[in-house]
Design a protein around this motif. Structure first.
Motif, PDB file in Angstrom:
ATOM      1  N   VAL A 139       0.866  -1.176   0.000  1.00 33.86           N
ATOM      2  CA  VAL A 139       0.000   0.000   0.000  1.00 33.86           C
ATOM      3  C   VAL A 139       0.900   1.222   0.000  1.00 33.86           C
ATOM      4  CG1 VAL A 139      -1.951  -1.102   1.148  1.00 33.86           C
ATOM      5  CG2 VAL A 139      -0.135  -0.075   2.522  1.00 33.86           C
ATOM      6  N   LEU A 140       0.351   2.356  -0.363  1.00 33.09           N
ATOM      7  CA  LEU A 140       1.127   3.596  -0.436  1.00 33.09           C
ATOM      8  C   LEU A 140       0.597   4.601   0.576  1.00 33.09           C
ATOM      9  CD1 LEU A 140       1.405   4.027  -4.316  1.00 33.09           C
ATOM     10  CD2 LEU A 140       3.145   3.139  -2.761  1.00 33.09           C
ATOM     11  N   THR A 141       1.490   5.430   1.105  1.00 32.78           N
ATOM     12  CA  THR A 141       1.108   6.471   2.035  1.00 32.78           C
ATOM     13  C   THR A 141       1.998   7.686   1.833  1.00 32.78           C
ATOM     14  OG1 THR A 141       0.784   7.029   4.372  1.00 32.78           O
ATOM     15  CG2 THR A 141       2.659   5.617   3.846  1.00 32.78           C
ATOM     16  N   ARG A 142       1.471   8.852   2.171  1.00 28.99           N
ATOM     17  CA  ARG A 142       2.266  10.081   2.150  1.00 28.99           C
ATOM     18  C   ARG A 142       2.709  10.458   3.562  1.00 28.99           C
ATOM     19  NH1 ARG A 142      -1.089  14.049  -2.058  1.00 28.99           N
ATOM     20  NH2 ARG A 142      -0.897  12.692  -3.892  1.00 28.99           N
ATOM     21  N   HIS A 143       2.213   9.712   4.539  1.00 27.61           N
ATOM     22  CA  HIS A 143       2.512  10.024   5.936  1.00 27.61           C
ATOM     23  C   HIS A 143       3.668   9.137   6.402  1.00 27.61           C
ATOM     24  CE1 HIS A 143       1.832  11.589   9.897  1.00 27.61           C
ATOM     25  NE2 HIS A 143       1.515  10.413  10.401  1.00 27.61           N
ATOM     26  N   ILE A 144       4.880   9.637   6.290  1.00 32.62           N
ATOM     27  CA  ILE A 144       6.079   8.859   6.615  1.00 32.62           C
ATOM     28  C   ILE A 144       6.415   9.039   8.092  1.00 32.62           C
ATOM     29  CG2 ILE A 144       8.476   8.378   5.995  1.00 32.62           C
ATOM     30  CD1 ILE A 144       6.455   7.988   3.728  1.00 32.62           C
ATOM     31  N   VAL A 145       6.307   7.957   8.859  1.00 35.66           N
ATOM     32  CA  VAL A 145       6.582   7.999  10.292  1.00 35.66           C
ATOM     33  C   VAL A 145       7.434   6.789  10.639  1.00 35.66           C
ATOM     34  CG1 VAL A 145       5.603   8.047  12.607  1.00 35.66           C
ATOM     35  CG2 VAL A 145       4.370   9.131  10.727  1.00 35.66           C
ATOM     36  N   GLY A 146       8.464   6.991  11.435  1.00 38.32           N
ATOM     37  CA  GLY A 146       9.313   5.885  11.855  1.00 38.32           C
ATOM     38  C   GLY A 146      10.605   6.380  12.460  1.00 38.32           C
ATOM     39  N   THR A 147      11.564   5.501  12.583  1.00 39.07           N
ATOM     40  CA  THR A 147      12.853   5.833  13.179  1.00 39.07           C
ATOM     41  C   THR A 147      13.931   5.852  12.105  1.00 39.07           C
ATOM     42  OG1 THR A 147      12.168   4.753  15.233  1.00 39.07           O
ATOM     43  CG2 THR A 147      14.521   5.185  14.956  1.00 39.07           C
ATOM     44  N   LYS A 148      14.649   6.955  12.037  1.00 43.85           N
ATOM     45  CA  LYS A 148      15.690   7.112  11.027  1.00 43.85           C
ATOM     46  C   LYS A 148      16.730   5.999  11.152  1.00 43.85           C
ATOM     47  CE  LYS A 148      18.995  10.462   9.148  1.00 43.85           C
ATOM     48  NZ  LYS A 148      19.613  11.794   9.282  1.00 43.85           N
ATOM     49  N   GLY A 149      17.133   5.479  10.015  1.00 41.92           N
ATOM     50  CA  GLY A 149      18.111   4.395   9.991  1.00 41.92           C
ATOM     51  C   GLY A 149      17.472   3.027   9.969  1.00 41.92           C
ATOM     52  N   HIS A 150      16.230   2.945  10.470  1.00 38.68           N
ATOM     53  CA  HIS A 150      15.529   1.663  10.501  1.00 38.68           C
ATOM     54  C   HIS A 150      14.490   1.556   9.392  1.00 38.68           C
ATOM     55  CE1 HIS A 150      16.940   0.241  14.537  1.00 38.68           C
ATOM     56  NE2 HIS A 150      17.204   1.526  14.650  1.00 38.68           N
ATOM     57  N   MET A 151      14.221   2.663   8.690  1.00 35.78           N
ATOM     58  CA  MET A 151      13.180   2.666   7.660  1.00 35.78           C
ATOM     59  C   MET A 151      13.756   2.298   6.300  1.00 35.78           C
ATOM     60  SD  MET A 151      10.852   5.967   8.741  1.00 35.78           S
ATOM     61  CE  MET A 151      12.226   7.115   8.865  1.00 35.78           C
ATOM     62  N   ALA A 152      13.028   1.443   5.596  1.00 37.60           N
ATOM     63  CA  ALA A 152      13.471   0.976   4.286  1.00 37.60           C
ATOM     64  C   ALA A 152      13.446   2.117   3.270  1.00 37.60           C
ATOM     65  CB  ALA A 152      12.574  -0.172   3.813  1.00 37.60           C
ATOM     66  N   PRO A 153      14.337   2.088   2.279  1.00 39.23           N
ATOM     67  CA  PRO A 153      14.417   3.183   1.304  1.00 39.23           C
ATOM     68  C   PRO A 153      13.135   3.377   0.498  1.00 39.23           C
ATOM     69  CG  PRO A 153      15.825   1.328   0.666  1.00 39.23           C
ATOM     70  CD  PRO A 153      15.408   1.095   2.070  1.00 39.23           C
ATOM     71  N   PHE A 186      14.187  -5.446  10.456  1.00 35.28           N
ATOM     72  CA  PHE A 186      14.698  -6.599  11.193  1.00 35.28           C
ATOM     73  C   PHE A 186      16.180  -6.815  10.882  1.00 35.28           C
ATOM     74  CE2 PHE A 186      15.506 -11.221  11.449  1.00 35.28           C
ATOM     75  CZ  PHE A 186      15.296 -11.381  12.807  1.00 35.28           C
ATOM     76  N   GLY A 187      16.577  -6.595   9.632  1.00 33.61           N
ATOM     77  CA  GLY A 187      17.995  -6.695   9.286  1.00 33.61           C
ATOM     78  C   GLY A 187      18.825  -5.692  10.061  1.00 33.61           C
ATOM     79  N   CYS A 217      18.679  -8.974   4.002  1.00 40.22           N
ATOM     80  CA  CYS A 217      17.515  -8.287   4.570  1.00 40.22           C
ATOM     81  C   CYS A 217      17.498  -6.797   4.248  1.00 40.22           C
ATOM     82  CB  CYS A 217      17.466  -8.476   6.087  1.00 40.22           C
ATOM     83  SG  CYS A 217      17.027 -10.146   6.626  1.00 40.22           S
ATOM     84  N   ILE A 218      18.679  -6.188   4.093  1.00 34.86           N
ATOM     85  CA  ILE A 218      18.719  -4.728   3.915  1.00 34.86           C
ATOM     86  C   ILE A 218      19.017  -4.332   2.463  1.00 34.86           C
ATOM     87  CG2 ILE A 218      19.382  -4.341   6.319  1.00 34.86           C
ATOM     88  CD1 ILE A 218      22.245  -3.894   5.394  1.00 34.86           C
ATOM     89  N   LYS A 219      18.720  -5.237   1.537  1.00 34.62           N
ATOM     90  CA  LYS A 219      18.880  -4.888   0.124  1.00 34.62           C
ATOM     91  C   LYS A 219      17.978  -3.719  -0.234  1.00 34.62           C
ATOM     92  CE  LYS A 219      20.425  -9.318  -1.765  1.00 34.62           C
ATOM     93  NZ  LYS A 219      20.110 -10.447  -2.672  1.00 34.62           N
ATOM     94  N   THR A 220      18.451  -2.867  -1.128  1.00 39.26           N
ATOM     95  CA  THR A 220      17.683  -1.691  -1.541  1.00 39.26           C
ATOM     96  C   THR A 220      16.391  -2.076  -2.237  1.00 39.26           C
ATOM     97  OG1 THR A 220      19.744  -0.437  -1.807  1.00 39.26           O
ATOM     98  CG2 THR A 220      17.777   0.456  -2.855  1.00 39.26           C
ATOM     99  N   ASP A 221      16.454  -3.092  -3.071  1.00 40.09           N
ATOM    100  CA  ASP A 221      15.265  -3.562  -3.783  1.00 40.09           C
ATOM    101  C   ASP A 221      14.480  -4.502  -2.872  1.00 40.09           C
ATOM    102  OD1 ASP A 221      13.337  -4.489  -5.472  1.00 40.09           O
ATOM    103  OD2 ASP A 221      14.713  -5.465  -6.890  1.00 40.09           O
TER     104      ASP A 221
END
Length: 638
Positions: A504-518, A535-536, A602-606
């Motif tokens: 799903v898509l959202t414009r409301h980006i909330v989370g912790t920097k460094g832990h959020m996927a690109p 998790f990675g 786990c932390i691949k960009t794609d």
């Protein structure tokens, strides 16, 4: 004449639909216990079909105690992933109660629609014991509360590849009331375990439910035989009580009376009787529904002229702050009763007593306090705002590695959520902010990683709808007294049931920097692979003992930080400079390098290149098994 034909066509359609609804009200009864060797993935074996009016509901099971493993409140609650205090209260016993062989124990569960959307189930996490197989778990441990086919369908490993200590998912048989049952006043379904010698009539007399209701709920004919190690659905108007169930009768069933053979055609005559009965029942149901619709319409029309009554508890408090406390609790309970039937509603005075009036000595962190209820510890979180989303999610899920919500309270505009207490606190205090005062061994870290992965796999694959946590980090992972992980804080969690179930898509980006996927940061894309990325990062912090922010200072791409460890020539040397110093080289280097490979994946960009949580669980199971073998060899050598 055309008018009359139209009337006849309409009535025929209504009768057909009414009769169909009666059929849909039935669940298939398992007529025998089927071995896993028999490839029979029928609806009967995989679970009760999804035909209720809600995707999730409060349901109940009966479990038969089995000394010495599962014969107490504590052992049964651990096995079936239920709260010990709720289990004791439902059975009118103390929490230290033990039971004799085959004592019927009532068990409350959250029954939810399966990921496939076809069945109802209550999922538990089960740890494999010696000589366990899917058939043994279903028939010996659970006595028929699950089937080997259902367990096989929920796990990617076969029954022959089970290792002692491996954790698997087990779906328990449960159901939610259909529209017909709800209209008849039945709010709950009890999954009743049949034992030797029992009949529908005997069960009906014991529990106090009409035999016809039980027969209809299970699609049975009056003369049909029921078998032990199978389950019956019992419709109930109120939650079951311990007085409704008795000790099972272990005497063999009496031999069936001899009767002349059924004349040809008699069975089909009986079938037509049921068809006619269904049609008549459909007409009666139609009349009842019409009357209800008329009454509701009349009532709504009348209310249009009445003054508007504000039901929202916040607005009501602003307009009338001098309302009595009991009215406030009534408003609160009405607002959450539809999603919190299994939760205890606390009075604010109870929370004050449990926390010494929210004393600083009971403060944990932020707005979370430690409380004591009847000698048992709990975590109490104060929230100002809408909590219905978090309550709704936590009320639908039931897993050992997800924090359990046990109660709620509303006072003076604030909500208080009461959770199970994790005595060892957040993981971050053990791997980052510990100043080497708190140490986790290598095997403890692997077990914690496996626990988190197992909990996320449940959220992604077995909850309905599937959920994305969106905030997996060391702060939202709690450790209990045995250093087992509990995923906490579902404030940001949301359904992952988007287009095609992919994202799903959202414009409301909330989370912790460094832990959020690109893909989330750049495009607002939410999928289960978002949790895989986080998790990675969590595993990376557990391996290094450092916050991810400090690792970003070394390279902009974390994969560049990890790749040198995979170098065949000096990878282990690079690893020793990279891994958490508190481990003091007490770790298996080859397994640690394998962990690094898993983190990189786990932390691949794609996101499409990342593994899913089930694949991660299987990898961590192998890592865990090898790590524990390494630990045993070290202990023997010392």
């Amino acid at each position: 004449m055309d008018f009359y034909f139209k009337i006849i066509n309409v009535l025929s359609t209504v009768l057909l639909l009414s009769f169909s609804s009666l059929i849909e009200a039935q669940q298939p009864y398992i007529r025998k216990s089927t071995d896993c060797a028999v490839s029979d993935n029928s609806t009967t074996n995989l679970g009760y079909i999804y035909n209720g009016i809600t995707p999730t509901c409060q349901a109940y099971l009966t479990f038969r105690s089995q000394p010495p493993l599962y014969n107490s409140i504590s052992t049964i609650s651990d096995l079936l992933s239920v709260d010990a205090s709720q289990l004791a209260q439902l059975n009118s016993v103390s929490e230290d109660e033990t039971f004799v062989q085959d004592k019927i124990v009532l068990v409350p569960v959250n029954c939810s629609r399966s990921t496939s959307g076809q069945y109802y189930q209550a999922s538990i996490s089960y740890v494999i014991r010696p000589n366990d197989g899917f058939f043994d778990i279903a028939t010996k441990t659970l006595k028929g509360l699950s089937t080997c086919q259902a367990i096989q369908a929920q796990n990617s490993v076969s029954s022959n590849d089970l290792d002692v200590g491996m954790r698997i998912g087990v779906p328990l048989r449960c159901g939610c009331p259909t529209q017909n049952q709800s209209d008849a006043g039945f709010k709950y379904l009890l999954t009743y375990l049949v034992t030797v010698g029992e009949t529908v009539d005997r069960i009906s007399n014991t529990i106090g439910v009409e035999t016809s209701r039980i027969l209809e709920a299970n699609g049975l004919l009056p003369e049909e035989t029921i078998y032990f190690y199978t389950t019956l659905l019992i419709p109930l108007q109120n939650p079951p009580t311990s007085s409704q169930v008795t000790e099972p009768n272990t005497s063999p069933p009496p031999p069936p009376p001899s009767s002349p053979p059924t004349p040809p055609g008699e069975g089909s005559s009986k079938a037509w009787i049921y068809v006619v009965a269904g049609v008549v029942g459909g007409l009666v149901l139609l009349l009842i529904v019409g009357a209800i619709v008329f009454c509701v319409f009349f009532r709504v029309s009348k209310k249009q002229f009445d003054p508007v009554i504000v039901s929202d508890s916040y607005e009501a408090r602003e307009k009338s702050t001098d309302k009595k406390q009991d009215v406030e609790y009534s408003d609160f309970f009405d607002s959450v009763s539809s999603i919190a039937e299994s939760l205890k509603v606390y009075k604010f005075e109870e929370l004050q007593s449990a926390t010494q009036n929210f004393s600083p000595s009971c403060w944990i962190k932020g707005s979370v306090y430690r409380g004591t209820f009847n000698g048992d510890l709990a975590a109490i979180k104060k929230i100002n705002g809408d909590v219905s989303k978090e309550i709704s999610i936590l009320n639908k899920i039931n897993h050992f590695n997800l924090i359990r919500l046990s109660g709620v309270c509303f006072n003076n505009g604030d909500w208080y959520l009461v959770y199970e207490y994790a005595v060892n606190g957040p993981l971050t205090e053990w791997i980052i902010n510990n100043n080497n005062q708190k140490l986790l061994t290598w095997t403890q870290r692997i077990q914690i990683a496996l626990d988190v992965a197992t909990g996320l796999n449940y959220l992604h694959s077995y909850a309905f709808p599937p959920y994305v946590h969106k905030d997996i980090k060391s702060d939202t992972i709690l450790l209990d007294g045995d250093y087992r992980a509990k995923i906490f804080n579902f404030d940001l969690a949301r359904s992952a049931d988007g287009e095609g179930g992919q994202f799903v898509l959202t414009r409301h980006i909330v989370g912790t920097k460094g832990h959020m996927a690109p893909e989330y940061l750049e495009n607002g894309m939410i999928s289960t692979k978002l949790d895989v990325y986080s998790f990675g990062i969590l595993m990376l912090e557990m391996l290094t003992g450092k916050e991810v922010a400090s690792l970003y200072e070394l390279e902009t791409d974390l994969s560049d930080v990890l790749e040198p460890i995979l170098n065949e020539e000096n990878g282990k040397e690079n690893l020793s400079n990279f891994i958490d110093t508190s481990l003091q080289r007490n770790y298996p280097a080859d397994i640690a390098i394998f962990m690094v490979r898993l983190i990189i994946n786990c932390i691949k960009t794609d996101p499409s290149g990342r593994p899913n949580m089930n694949e991660i669980v299987q990898s961590l199971l192998r890592i865990s098994k090898t790590s524990f073998a390494w630990e045993r060899s070290i202990s023997i050598s010392e």
